[in-house]
Design an enzyme around this catalytic site. Structure first.
Site, PDB file in Angstrom:
ATOM      1  N   LYS A   9       0.833  -1.203   0.000  1.00 23.39           N
ATOM      2  CA  LYS A   9       0.000   0.000   0.000  1.00 23.39           C
ATOM      3  C   LYS A   9       0.876   1.264   0.000  1.00 23.39           C
ATOM      4  CE  LYS A   9      -3.926  -2.218   2.354  1.00 23.39           C
ATOM      5  NZ  LYS A   9      -4.913  -2.091   3.465  1.00 23.39           N
ATOM      6  N   TYR A  49     -12.173  -1.584  -3.840  1.00 25.59           N
ATOM      7  CA  TYR A  49     -12.731  -1.851  -2.507  1.00 25.59           C
ATOM      8  C   TYR A  49     -14.261  -1.749  -2.489  1.00 25.59           C
ATOM      9  CZ  TYR A  49      -8.293  -2.107   0.092  1.00 25.59           C
ATOM     10  OH  TYR A  49      -7.075  -2.489   0.604  1.00 25.59           O
ATOM     11  N   ASN A 112      -1.827   0.024   6.945  1.00 29.81           N
ATOM     12  CA  ASN A 112      -1.323  -1.258   7.423  1.00 29.81           C
ATOM     13  C   ASN A 112      -0.472  -2.004   6.391  1.00 29.81           C
ATOM     14  OD1 ASN A 112      -3.365  -2.027   5.746  1.00 29.81           O
ATOM     15  ND2 ASN A 112      -4.641  -2.985   7.311  1.00 29.81           N
ATOM     16  N   HIS A 115      -1.958  -5.457   1.433  1.00 29.55           N
ATOM     17  CA  HIS A 115      -3.272  -6.058   1.155  1.00 29.55           C
ATOM     18  C   HIS A 115      -3.077  -7.503   0.722  1.00 29.55           C
ATOM     19  CE1 HIS A 115      -7.290  -6.672  -0.556  1.00 29.55           C
ATOM     20  NE2 HIS A 115      -6.658  -7.309  -1.523  1.00 29.55           N
ATOM     21  N   GLU A 126      -9.578  -9.558  -7.959  1.00 27.69           N
ATOM     22  CA  GLU A 126      -8.529  -8.580  -7.650  1.00 27.69           C
ATOM     23  C   GLU A 126      -7.319  -8.726  -8.577  1.00 27.69           C
ATOM     24  OE1 GLU A 126      -7.841  -8.992  -3.433  1.00 27.69           O
ATOM     25  OE2 GLU A 126      -9.694  -7.913  -2.938  1.00 27.69           O
TER      26      GLU A 126
HETATM   27  N1  UDP Z   1      -9.686  -0.463   7.303  1.00 28.12           N
HETATM   28  C1  UDP Z   1      -9.787   0.711   8.035  1.00 28.12           C
HETATM   29  N2  UDP Z   1     -10.530   0.708   9.187  1.00 28.12           N
HETATM   30  C2  UDP Z   1     -11.195  -0.399   9.630  1.00 28.12           C
HETATM   31  C3  UDP Z   1     -11.095  -1.579   8.876  1.00 28.12           C
HETATM   32  C4  UDP Z   1     -10.333  -1.577   7.716  1.00 28.12           C
HETATM   33  O1  UDP Z   1      -9.199   1.739   7.663  1.00 28.12           O
HETATM   34  O2  UDP Z   1     -11.853  -0.338  10.667  1.00 28.12           O
HETATM   35  C5  UDP Z   1      -8.877  -0.459   6.050  1.00 28.12           C
HETATM   36  C6  UDP Z   1      -7.545  -1.183   6.209  1.00 28.12           C
HETATM   37  O3  UDP Z   1      -6.585  -0.519   5.384  1.00 28.12           O
HETATM   38  C7  UDP Z   1      -7.870  -2.558   5.687  1.00 28.12           C
HETATM   39  C8  UDP Z   1      -8.814  -2.223   4.541  1.00 28.12           C
HETATM   40  O4  UDP Z   1      -9.607  -1.153   5.046  1.00 28.12           O
HETATM   41  O5  UDP Z   1      -6.712  -3.261   5.281  1.00 28.12           O
HETATM   42  C9  UDP Z   1      -9.736  -3.342   4.095  1.00 28.12           C
HETATM   43  O6  UDP Z   1     -10.434  -3.842   5.238  1.00 28.12           O
HETATM   44  P1  UDP Z   1     -10.574  -5.405   5.479  1.00 28.12           P
HETATM   45  O7  UDP Z   1     -11.567  -5.582   6.568  1.00 28.12           O
HETATM   46  O8  UDP Z   1     -10.846  -6.090   4.178  1.00 28.12           O
HETATM   47  O9  UDP Z   1      -9.131  -5.810   6.051  1.00 28.12           O
HETATM   48  P2  UDP Z   1      -7.957  -6.713   5.405  1.00 28.12           P
HETATM   49  O10 UDP Z   1      -8.604  -7.773   4.566  1.00 28.12           O
HETATM   50  O11 UDP Z   1      -7.073  -5.776   4.612  1.00 28.12           O
HETATM   51  O12 UDP Z   1      -7.223  -7.268   6.612  1.00 28.12           O
HETATM   52 MG    MG Z   2     -10.022  -7.601   3.060  1.00 27.31          MG
END
Ligand code: UDP
Ligand code: MG
Length: 139
Positions: A9, A49, A112, A115, A126
């Site tokens: 990211k 997303y 974080n 992805h 994706e």
């Molecule tokens: N995210 C965020 N706040 C939240 C949850 C998710 O900003 O409370 C962001 C974070 O960058 C995350 C992305 O949205 O990686 C996609 O969320 P997901 O629940 O799919 O998490 P991932 O699969 O990336 O662990």
């Molecule tokens: Mg996810």
């Protein structure tokens, strides 16, 4: 053999963590079979997303994801989807296990670093979002 999409990211690219992320995948025996640097528009980040469009973090997340270059990659290996998710760690770095990318390197639940697709259907969508078939190399 399974394929998944991972992305370094914008925060990860800015902090110079691209090689570190790829290295962790490769050291786990996973193969990089497609790789590029890309800059998403806000609209492109929203398309990627789209499953999260009703979530409260959607606007902030898609602004962040279009704030700078990203490094998407196609990863191949036995159980690649789960292996990549395990190496990444939990979404919130505070909840992520020690030794995972997010626990070791991430600043916040949003920024974080990395992805990874969460299942076979998402992986297919994706991968196709970033790569055409000519850009993915069997090896
Ligand atoms: N995210 C965020 N706040 C939240 C949850 C998710 O900003 O409370 C962001 C974070 O960058 C995350 C992305 O949205 O990686 C996609 O969320 P997901 O629940 O799919 O998490 P991932 O699969 O990336 O662990
Ligand atoms: Mg996810």
């Amino acid at each position: 053999m399974e394929r998944t999409l991972s992305i370094v990211k914008p925060d990860g690219v800015k902090k110079g963590l691209t090689g570190e992320v790829i290295g962790r995948f490769e050291r786990a025996g996973l193969k990089v079979i497609g790789l590029k640097m890309s800059c998403l528009t806000k609209k492109e980040a929203e398309g990627f997303y789209a499953v999260h469009r009703e979530r409260p973090f959607f606007q902030s997340l898609t602004s962040f994801m279009s704030s700078g270059p990203v490094v998407p990659m196609v990863i191949e290996g036995d159980g690649a989807i789960k292996k990549v998710r395990d190496i990444m760690g939990a979404t919130n770095p505070k909840d992520a296990a020690p030794g995972t990318i997010r626990r070791d390197l991430a600043a916040s639940i949003e920024e974080n670093v990395v992805h990874g697709s969460d299942g076979p259907d998402t992986a297919r969508f994706e991968i196709g979002y970033f790569f055409n078939s000519l850009e993915i190399k069997e090896r």
